[in-house]
Design a protein around this motif. Structure first.
Motif, short mmCIF file in Angstrom:
data_model
loop_
_atom_site.label_atom_id
_atom_site.label_comp_id
_atom_site.label_asym_id
_atom_site.label_seq_id
_atom_site.Cartn_x
_atom_site.Cartn_y
_atom_site.Cartn_z
N VAL A 1 0.92 -1.20 0.20
CA VAL A 1 0.04 0.03 0.12
C VAL A 1 0.82 1.14 0.16
CG1 VAL A 1 -1.66 1.31 1.28
CG2 VAL A 1 -2.00 -1.27 1.01
N GLN A 2 1.97 1.20 0.83
CA GLN A 2 2.82 2.32 0.64
C GLN A 2 3.25 2.58 -0.50
OE1 GLN A 2 5.39 1.00 3.82
NE2 GLN A 2 4.36 2.41 5.64
N ARG A 3 3.86 1.38 -1.29
CA ARG A 3 4.32 1.78 -2.49
C ARG A 3 3.53 2.29 -3.64
NH1 ARG A 3 8.13 -3.64 -2.88
NH2 ARG A 3 9.50 -3.30 -1.26
N TRP A 4 2.21 1.65 -3.32
CA TRP A 4 1.22 2.16 -4.45
C TRP A 4 0.87 3.82 -4.24
CZ3 TRP A 4 -1.98 -2.66 -2.61
CH2 TRP A 4 -1.77 -3.58 -3.40
N LEU A 5 1.04 4.20 -2.96
CA LEU A 5 0.75 5.55 -2.75
C LEU A 5 1.78 6.44 -3.28
CD1 LEU A 5 -0.56 5.26 0.91
CD2 LEU A 5 -2.10 5.98 -1.16
N ALA A 6 2.94 5.94 -2.98
CA ALA A 6 4.14 6.73 -3.20
C ALA A 6 4.66 6.69 -4.82
CB ALA A 6 5.42 6.44 -2.53
N ALA A 7 3.91 5.73 -5.63
CA ALA A 7 4.21 5.67 -6.94
C ALA A 7 4.23 7.13 -7.89
CB ALA A 7 3.47 4.72 -7.73
N PRO A 8 5.30 7.39 -8.45
CA PRO A 8 5.24 8.58 -9.15
C PRO A 8 4.08 8.68 -10.39
CG PRO A 8 7.20 7.54 -9.78
CD PRO A 8 6.52 6.52 -8.71
N LEU A 9 3.98 10.00 -10.48
CA LEU A 9 2.84 10.15 -11.63
C LEU A 9 3.46 10.09 -12.96
CD1 LEU A 9 -0.25 10.74 -12.66
CD2 LEU A 9 0.47 13.15 -11.97
N ARG A 10 3.28 9.39 -14.08
CA ARG A 10 3.85 9.54 -15.39
C ARG A 10 3.18 10.69 -16.02
NH1 ARG A 10 7.44 6.87 -18.33
NH2 ARG A 10 7.41 5.15 -17.03
N LEU A 11 3.87 11.84 -16.48
CA LEU A 11 3.13 13.02 -17.34
C LEU A 11 3.24 12.58 -18.86
CD1 LEU A 11 4.87 15.92 -15.46
CD2 LEU A 11 2.59 14.97 -15.02
N PRO A 12 2.31 13.10 -19.49
CA PRO A 12 2.07 12.96 -20.93
C PRO A 12 3.43 12.85 -21.87
CG PRO A 12 0.34 14.31 -20.39
CD PRO A 12 1.19 14.33 -19.18
N ASP A 13 4.51 13.91 -21.18
CA ASP A 13 5.64 14.11 -21.98
C ASP A 13 6.79 12.66 -21.56
OD1 ASP A 13 6.26 14.58 -19.48
OD2 ASP A 13 7.03 16.51 -19.82
N GLY A 14 6.44 12.07 -20.67
CA GLY A 14 7.08 11.01 -20.13
C GLY A 14 7.90 11.03 -18.95
N THR A 15 7.89 12.23 -18.60
CA THR A 15 8.65 12.68 -17.12
C THR A 15 7.94 12.10 -15.98
OG1 THR A 15 7.72 14.64 -17.06
CG2 THR A 15 9.68 14.37 -18.17
N LEU A 16 8.65 11.73 -14.81
CA LEU A 16 7.92 11.23 -13.39
C LEU A 16 7.63 12.40 -12.66
CD1 LEU A 16 9.60 7.86 -13.17
CD2 LEU A 16 7.29 8.39 -14.37
N GLN A 17 6.56 12.70 -12.07
CA GLN A 17 6.30 13.71 -11.09
C GLN A 17 6.38 12.88 -9.59
OE1 GLN A 17 2.70 15.86 -11.47
NE2 GLN A 17 3.66 17.58 -10.62
#
Length: 335
Positions: free
Chosen positions: A91-107
């Motif tokens: 659950v902690q890993r799911w929550l902390a997973a970065p968001l992939r933006l349309p340009d491919g970068t991770l937020q």
């Protein structure tokens, strides 16, 4: 590919939530949990009944809920349902997973639940059970409410009580890291008379339905005014845009059978969900589908281009095959 352990973790969290009765929402105060075999229609029916009994409603809208949930409180809620360390770890890993933006970068993120994840609705629901459901039941024992996921309606006996409860809910949301949307959260008067029209809103939306005063008919056929749900304008607009995108009249190469296989499952789903309450509000949309079918027929078959010939043939077909298209069960006409 998702690993078997990861899938097992997601299933374990979902089962823990369901086993404790908190998979979707709440209906009663003290609330009855929305178990897996319950539907959104049950919450809507409960809301309708309570609007008849209590004249004031708080229509709650949590601003950016799935983007604002505090991780520490989500983990705390999960720990109340399972002591399996590996489940909490995932659950902690799911929550902390970065968001992939349309340009491919991770937020990187520091709060919120991952959109689209199978376990995200369950985690959000566990959080709301402790942050809202249990708190409201303890603090205002006589107040009833319905919650389905993050869609919440609270029923009050007076405008003064509604104001007090709303103020307290606002404070509670700030305590848990959320906030109410200042424009969308409102106090609504749901009485059949017009006594509160000048001091409060008179309609609200819940699970795709708009609750407001509508004409109804009693058992003896007498017309009266009641406070009832019907498909919302936003839902109608979305469905209308989809019907328009089909461009039925442009598919000259299609047959009636192909159209039926294509649109029947979609339209039947709309009818089953939105047609459960005050289904006549769906009729204009269904007639619009017939209008597009008419344009297709007159464009495909030259002998039916005059309206008189078309109309005669249309009546023959709808009479002989009244259930050929799903919406013909309710609406045969074009206007």
């Amino acid at each position: 590919m998702e690993s078997p352990l990861r899938r097992r973790g997601a299933r374990r969290v979902r089962e823990a939530a369901r086993g404790n009765g908190w998979s979707k929402g709440q209906y009663r105060a003290p609330s009855r949990p929305h178990r897996p075999n319950r539907r959104a229609h049950d919450a809507i029916a409960a809301c309708r009944q309570r609007c008849w009994n209590r004249k004031w409603v708080i229509d709650l809208d949590v601003s950016a809920f799935f983007d604002s949930v505090r991780w520490d409180l989500v983990i705390k809620a999960v720990q109340a349902h399972t002591d399996a360390a590996w489940v909490i770890l995932y659950v902690q890993r799911w929550l902390a997973a970065p968001l992939r933006l349309p340009d491919g970068t991770l937020q990187q993120r520091d709060r919120g639940t991952p959109q689209g994840s199978a376990v995200s609705p369950v985690l959000a629901n566990l959080f709301l059970h402790y942050a809202f459901d249990a708190w409201l039941t303890r603090t205002f024992r006589g107040v009833q409410f319905e919650r389905y996921a993050d869609d919440v309606v609270v029923h009050c006996g007076s405008q003064r009580q509604a104001r007090d409860v709303l103020r307290a809910i606002g404070d509670r949301m700030r305590q848990v890291g959320l906030r109410l949307h200042p424009d969308k959260t409102q106090i609504v008067y749901c009485g059949r008379d017009r006594g509160g029209d000048q001091i409060a809103a008179t309609s609200f939306s819940f699970l795709g339905f708009t609750f407001q005063r509508r004409a109804a008919r009693d058992r003896n056929g007498k017309i009266f005014t009641s406070f009832l749900p019907a498909v919302s304008k936003a839902a109608l607009k979305k469905m209308s845009m989809e019907v328009r995108s089909w461009r039925i009249h442009m598919h000259i190469g299609y047959t009636f059978d192909e159209f039926a296989r294509w649109i029947n499952p979609i339209v039947r789903g709309w009818m089953q969900y939105y047609g459960t309450f005050y289904k006549t509000e769906l009729y204009p949309l269904l007639r619009r589908i017939n209008y597009y079918l008419m344009r297709w027929v007159r464009k495909k078959f030259r002998r039916l281009r005059t309206f008189k010939k078309f109309h005669r043939r249309w009546k023959q077909i709808t009479t002989a095959y009244p259930l050929y298209f799903a919406h013909w069960k309710w609406v045969h006409s074009i206007w």
